[in-house]
Design a protein around this motif. Structure first.
Motif, PDB file in Angstrom:
ATOM      1  N   THR A  36     -30.837-101.338   2.724  1.00  0.00           N
ATOM      2  CA  THR A  36     -29.395-101.140   2.800  1.00  0.00           C
ATOM      3  C   THR A  36     -28.878-100.411   1.569  1.00  0.00           C
ATOM      4  N   THR A  37     -29.648-100.415   0.502  1.00  0.00           N
ATOM      5  CA  THR A  37     -29.258 -99.724  -0.718  1.00  0.00           C
ATOM      6  C   THR A  37     -30.483 -99.030  -1.304  1.00  0.00           C
ATOM      7  N   VAL A  61     -46.379 -89.220  -8.032  1.00  0.00           N
ATOM      8  CA  VAL A  61     -45.461 -90.140  -8.700  1.00  0.00           C
ATOM      9  C   VAL A  61     -44.335 -90.506  -7.742  1.00  0.00           C
ATOM     10  N   GLY A  62     -44.009 -91.772  -7.675  1.00  0.00           N
ATOM     11  CA  GLY A  62     -42.893 -92.257  -6.874  1.00  0.00           C
ATOM     12  C   GLY A  62     -41.938 -93.044  -7.743  1.00  0.00           C
ATOM     13  N   VAL A  63     -40.650 -92.804  -7.580  1.00  0.00           N
ATOM     14  CA  VAL A  63     -39.619 -93.509  -8.340  1.00  0.00           C
ATOM     15  C   VAL A  63     -38.600 -94.046  -7.348  1.00  0.00           C
ATOM     16  N   CYS A  64     -38.339 -95.349  -7.414  1.00  0.00           N
ATOM     17  CA  CYS A  64     -37.341 -95.986  -6.547  1.00  0.00           C
ATOM     18  C   CYS A  64     -36.287 -96.657  -7.408  1.00  0.00           C
ATOM     19  N   GLY A  65     -35.051 -96.525  -6.995  1.00  0.00           N
ATOM     20  CA  GLY A  65     -33.945 -97.151  -7.703  1.00  0.00           C
ATOM     21  C   GLY A  65     -32.931 -97.717  -6.726  1.00  0.00           C
ATOM     22  N   GLY A  66     -32.332 -98.828  -7.110  1.00  0.00           N
ATOM     23  CA  GLY A  66     -31.301 -99.442  -6.284  1.00  0.00           C
ATOM     24  C   GLY A  66     -31.832-100.239  -5.106  1.00  0.00           C
ATOM     25  N   LEU A  67     -33.145-100.514  -5.068  1.00  0.00           N
ATOM     26  CA  LEU A  67     -33.722-101.311  -3.972  1.00  0.00           C
ATOM     27  C   LEU A  67     -33.503-102.796  -4.229  1.00  0.00           C
ATOM     28  N   GLU A  68     -33.526-103.562  -3.152  1.00  0.00           N
ATOM     29  CA  GLU A  68     -33.484-105.009  -3.285  1.00  0.00           C
ATOM     30  C   GLU A  68     -34.734-105.458  -4.045  1.00  0.00           C
ATOM     31  N   PRO A  69     -34.644-106.499  -4.887  1.00  0.00           N
ATOM     32  CA  PRO A  69     -35.782-106.924  -5.697  1.00  0.00           C
ATOM     33  C   PRO A  69     -37.026-107.335  -4.899  1.00  0.00           C
ATOM     34  N   LEU A 100     -42.618-103.945  -5.983  1.00  0.00           N
ATOM     35  CA  LEU A 100     -41.412-104.621  -5.511  1.00  0.00           C
ATOM     36  C   LEU A 100     -40.198-104.134  -6.281  1.00  0.00           C
ATOM     37  N   GLY A 101     -39.113-103.873  -5.561  1.00  0.00           N
ATOM     38  CA  GLY A 101     -37.865-103.488  -6.195  1.00  0.00           C
ATOM     39  C   GLY A 101     -37.920-102.139  -6.878  1.00  0.00           C
ATOM     40  N   ASP A 102     -37.058-101.957  -7.861  1.00  0.00           N
ATOM     41  CA  ASP A 102     -36.963-100.694  -8.586  1.00  0.00           C
ATOM     42  C   ASP A 102     -38.204-100.462  -9.447  1.00  0.00           C
ATOM     43  N   ILE A 136     -41.817 -97.219   2.354  1.00  0.00           N
ATOM     44  CA  ILE A 136     -41.034 -98.425   2.102  1.00  0.00           C
ATOM     45  C   ILE A 136     -41.413 -99.461   3.136  1.00  0.00           C
ATOM     46  N   GLY A 137     -41.747-100.644   2.662  1.00  0.00           N
ATOM     47  CA  GLY A 137     -42.208-101.707   3.532  1.00  0.00           C
ATOM     48  C   GLY A 137     -41.163-102.806   3.725  1.00  0.00           C
ATOM     49  N   PRO A 138     -41.637-103.995   4.051  1.00  0.00           N
ATOM     50  CA  PRO A 138     -40.737-105.101   4.393  1.00  0.00           C
ATOM     51  C   PRO A 138     -40.141-105.792   3.175  1.00  0.00           C
ATOM     52  N   MET A 139     -39.150-106.621   3.452  1.00  0.00           N
ATOM     53  CA  MET A 139     -38.622-107.539   2.440  1.00  0.00           C
ATOM     54  C   MET A 139     -39.588-108.715   2.388  1.00  0.00           C
ATOM     55  N   LEU A 140     -40.025-109.084   1.216  1.00  0.00           N
ATOM     56  CA  LEU A 140     -40.921-110.216   1.070  1.00  0.00           C
ATOM     57  C   LEU A 140     -40.124-111.487   0.845  1.00  0.00           C
ATOM     58  N   PRO A 141     -40.656-112.620   1.306  1.00  0.00           N
ATOM     59  CA  PRO A 141     -39.904-113.885   1.167  1.00  0.00           C
ATOM     60  C   PRO A 141     -39.787-114.334  -0.268  1.00  0.00           C
TER      61      PRO A 141
END
Length: 105
Positions: free
Chosen positions: A35-36, A49-57, A79-81, A100-105
């Protein structure tokens, strides 16, 4: 010895990633779309190289690179940023992308 260890590690990471990333049919039910945040991927010498920002933790992701040798390598799950690299050794990177994969519990 080093080459054998690298091949075994690459196989292990690819197997783990294959289990972690659902098929397209499963994606609608197993993976909540982010969502973000956003991710970018680019080649840098022998690295993808991959850079992610603003992802859920708890959002799982990895960077992948297609190497000159024809093999595809992965950074492993993150996981996350953050920043991750996929190493092609001394070879050239032909393409790179972020999965991008799933949200982990």
């Amino acid at each position: 010895m080093r080459r054998t260890a690298a091949l075994l590690m690459t196989s292990l990471l690819a197997s783990a990633a294959a289990l972690a990333v659902p098929t397209a049919a499963q994606a609608r039910t197993l993976v909540d779309p982010p969502t973000t945040g956003s991710c970018v991927a680019y080649p840098s010498g022998p690295f993808g190289v991959g850079v992610c920002g603003g992802l859920e933790p708890r959002r799982a992701w990895s960077v992948w690179a297609k190497c000159q040798s024809g093999i595809t390598v992965s950074s492993g799950l993150r996981l996350g940023d953050g920043t991750a690299t996929a190493n092609c050794g001394s070879g050239r990177v032909y393409s790179t992308w972020v999965s991008i994969g799933p949200m982990l519990p």
